[in-house]
Design a protein around this motif. Structure first.
Motif, short mmCIF file in Angstrom:
data_model
loop_
_atom_site.label_atom_id
_atom_site.label_comp_id
_atom_site.label_asym_id
_atom_site.label_seq_id
_atom_site.Cartn_x
_atom_site.Cartn_y
_atom_site.Cartn_z
N GLN A 106 41.37 10.65 7.94
CA GLN A 106 41.67 10.14 6.62
C GLN A 106 41.84 11.30 5.65
OE1 GLN A 106 42.09 6.82 6.08
NE2 GLN A 106 41.72 6.57 8.29
N ALA A 107 42.68 11.12 4.67
CA ALA A 107 42.94 12.16 3.68
C ALA A 107 41.67 12.46 2.88
CB ALA A 107 44.06 11.72 2.73
N GLY A 108 41.41 13.75 2.66
CA GLY A 108 40.30 14.18 1.82
C GLY A 108 38.95 14.27 2.51
N GLN A 109 38.86 13.86 3.78
CA GLN A 109 37.60 13.90 4.48
C GLN A 109 37.49 15.19 5.31
OE1 GLN A 109 37.32 10.30 6.81
NE2 GLN A 109 36.87 9.04 5.01
N MET A 110 36.37 15.90 5.17
CA MET A 110 36.18 17.13 5.95
C MET A 110 35.72 16.79 7.36
SD MET A 110 33.93 20.57 5.12
CE MET A 110 32.34 19.85 5.55
N ILE A 111 36.37 17.40 8.34
CA ILE A 111 36.05 17.17 9.75
C ILE A 111 35.48 18.46 10.33
CG2 ILE A 111 37.01 16.60 12.03
CD1 ILE A 111 39.26 15.14 10.51
N ASP A 112 34.35 18.33 11.03
CA ASP A 112 33.75 19.47 11.72
C ASP A 112 34.34 19.54 13.12
OD1 ASP A 112 32.21 21.50 12.73
OD2 ASP A 112 30.32 20.37 12.71
N LEU A 113 35.03 20.64 13.43
CA LEU A 113 35.61 20.83 14.75
C LEU A 113 34.55 21.25 15.78
CD1 LEU A 113 38.91 22.67 13.72
CD2 LEU A 113 38.54 20.22 14.11
N GLU A 114 33.33 21.52 15.31
CA GLU A 114 32.16 21.79 16.15
C GLU A 114 32.24 23.12 16.89
OE1 GLU A 114 31.23 18.45 18.61
OE2 GLU A 114 31.03 17.08 16.90
N HIS A 115 33.15 23.99 16.46
CA HIS A 115 33.23 25.35 17.00
C HIS A 115 33.57 26.27 15.84
CE1 HIS A 115 32.98 24.04 21.19
NE2 HIS A 115 33.73 23.02 20.82
N ARG A 116 33.10 27.54 15.94
CA ARG A 116 33.23 28.47 14.81
C ARG A 116 34.11 29.66 15.20
NH1 ARG A 116 31.57 24.05 12.79
NH2 ARG A 116 29.62 23.41 13.76
N ASN A 117 34.43 30.47 14.18
CA ASN A 117 35.17 31.71 14.41
C ASN A 117 36.48 31.42 15.15
OD1 ASN A 117 35.69 34.46 14.46
ND2 ASN A 117 34.34 34.88 16.19
N LEU A 118 37.25 30.48 14.59
CA LEU A 118 38.45 29.97 15.27
C LEU A 118 39.67 30.85 15.01
CD1 LEU A 118 38.09 26.15 14.48
CD2 LEU A 118 37.30 27.38 16.51
N SER A 119 40.62 30.76 15.93
CA SER A 119 41.92 31.42 15.76
C SER A 119 42.97 30.62 16.53
CB SER A 119 41.87 32.87 16.27
OG SER A 119 41.54 32.91 17.64
N ASP A 120 44.24 30.85 16.18
CA ASP A 120 45.38 30.19 16.85
C ASP A 120 45.23 28.67 16.88
OD1 ASP A 120 46.36 32.73 17.34
OD2 ASP A 120 45.55 32.83 19.37
N VAL A 121 44.77 28.11 15.77
CA VAL A 121 44.53 26.67 15.71
C VAL A 121 45.83 25.93 15.34
CG1 VAL A 121 43.24 24.83 14.58
CG2 VAL A 121 42.12 27.00 15.10
N LYS A 122 46.06 24.83 16.04
CA LYS A 122 47.16 23.95 15.66
C LYS A 122 46.73 22.50 15.88
CE LYS A 122 49.63 23.75 20.09
NZ LYS A 122 50.95 23.93 20.76
N PHE A 123 47.33 21.60 15.09
CA PHE A 123 47.03 20.18 15.18
C PHE A 123 48.30 19.44 15.57
CE2 PHE A 123 44.01 22.00 12.24
CZ PHE A 123 42.80 21.45 12.65
#
Length: 248
Positions: A106-123
């Motif tokens: 949903q728009a405006g809601q923060m989602i925790d991807l449950e992993h840190r120090n990310l790179s090369d992310v795409k949705f």
């Protein structure tokens, strides 16, 4: 000629080693400690004479004895944090993730991807179409994302999570440590050594997540008896303190 009075003003460093199969492993320093105290406690029964009208105490039976350590930690390295949290420190290696489902977003809601120090992310959406970065705000450092608009289908993400050090909370309450304190009497120059054979730290603590000054963390531990030393006249079941001078 008068001798220097045997006063005491101590400073020093505490070292700990995990005890596994009744054997101490490698010692590590807990770093600077602003305070460190040794406390001896007992439970006793007093006896009072009732024959002569004075009700005078004439005997004491000590039923239980114990030794506690009470101090403050300043340096929160991975070993210390595991002690404070009564947990286990784990090194998490870099990981590659592909098409991890986030479900409907949903728009405006923060989602925790449950992993840190990310790179090369795409949705991507349900049709594996890449979602444009202009449609979301990604915090790669902390691994969270906020979509600026509702996506019509379920969303998936792919990327790389970097190395992190993870400390679990309250998973290793029964860990035992051996304690070694290397101290110096700053008044006389004598050296002082404290040994505690077995020790467990209390899981009850406070961990300030916001600090206005340098953080300090309470450390309390209780010595456990090593009954293999019960009949040794030069040792004790809890440990001992040694004091000595270095010849110049």
């Amino acid at each position: 000629m008068s001798s220097k009075p045997r006063l005491l003003s101590l400073q020093g460093e505490l070292f700990l080693a995990k005890v596994v199969n009744q054997k101490a492993g490698t010692y590590f320093s807990v770093g600077n400690m602003p305070t460190l105290k040794l406390k001896v406690n007992t439970k006793k029964i007093d006896h009072y004479d009732s024959r002569y009208g004075q009700r005078a105490k004439d005997a004491t039976l000590y039923k239980e004895t114990g030794v506690e350590v009470d101090g403050e930690l300043e340096e929160v390295n991975k070993e210390n944090l595991a002690i404070v949290m009564s947990g286990r420190t784990i090194e998490i290696a870099e990981q590659q993730f592909t098409d991890v489902s986030l479900g409907d977003v949903q728009a405006g809601q923060m989602i925790d991807l449950e992993h840190r120090n990310l790179s090369d992310v795409k949705f991507t959406d349900a049709q594996s179409t890449v979602i444009e970065p202009s449609k979301y705000i990604l915090d790669e450092t902390f691994g969270t994302v906020i979509f600026d608009e509702t996506i019509a289908s379920a969303v998936k993400w792919s990327g790389i999570a970097g190395e992190v050090t993870r400390t679990t909370m309250v998973t290793d309450i029964d860990v035992e440590y051996s304690a070694l304190f290397k101290g110096i009497d700053t008044f006389t120059g004598d050296k002082v050594v404290l040994r505690i054979w077995r020790m467990q730290f209390s899981p009850e603590t406070e961990f300030d997540l916001v600090n206005e000054d340098f953080a300090k963390y309470k450390l309390t531990g209780e010595a456990l008896a090593d009954n293999s030393k019960a009949n040794d006249a030069e040792l004790s079941v809890f440990g001992h303190i040694e004091r000595f001078a270095i010849a110049e």
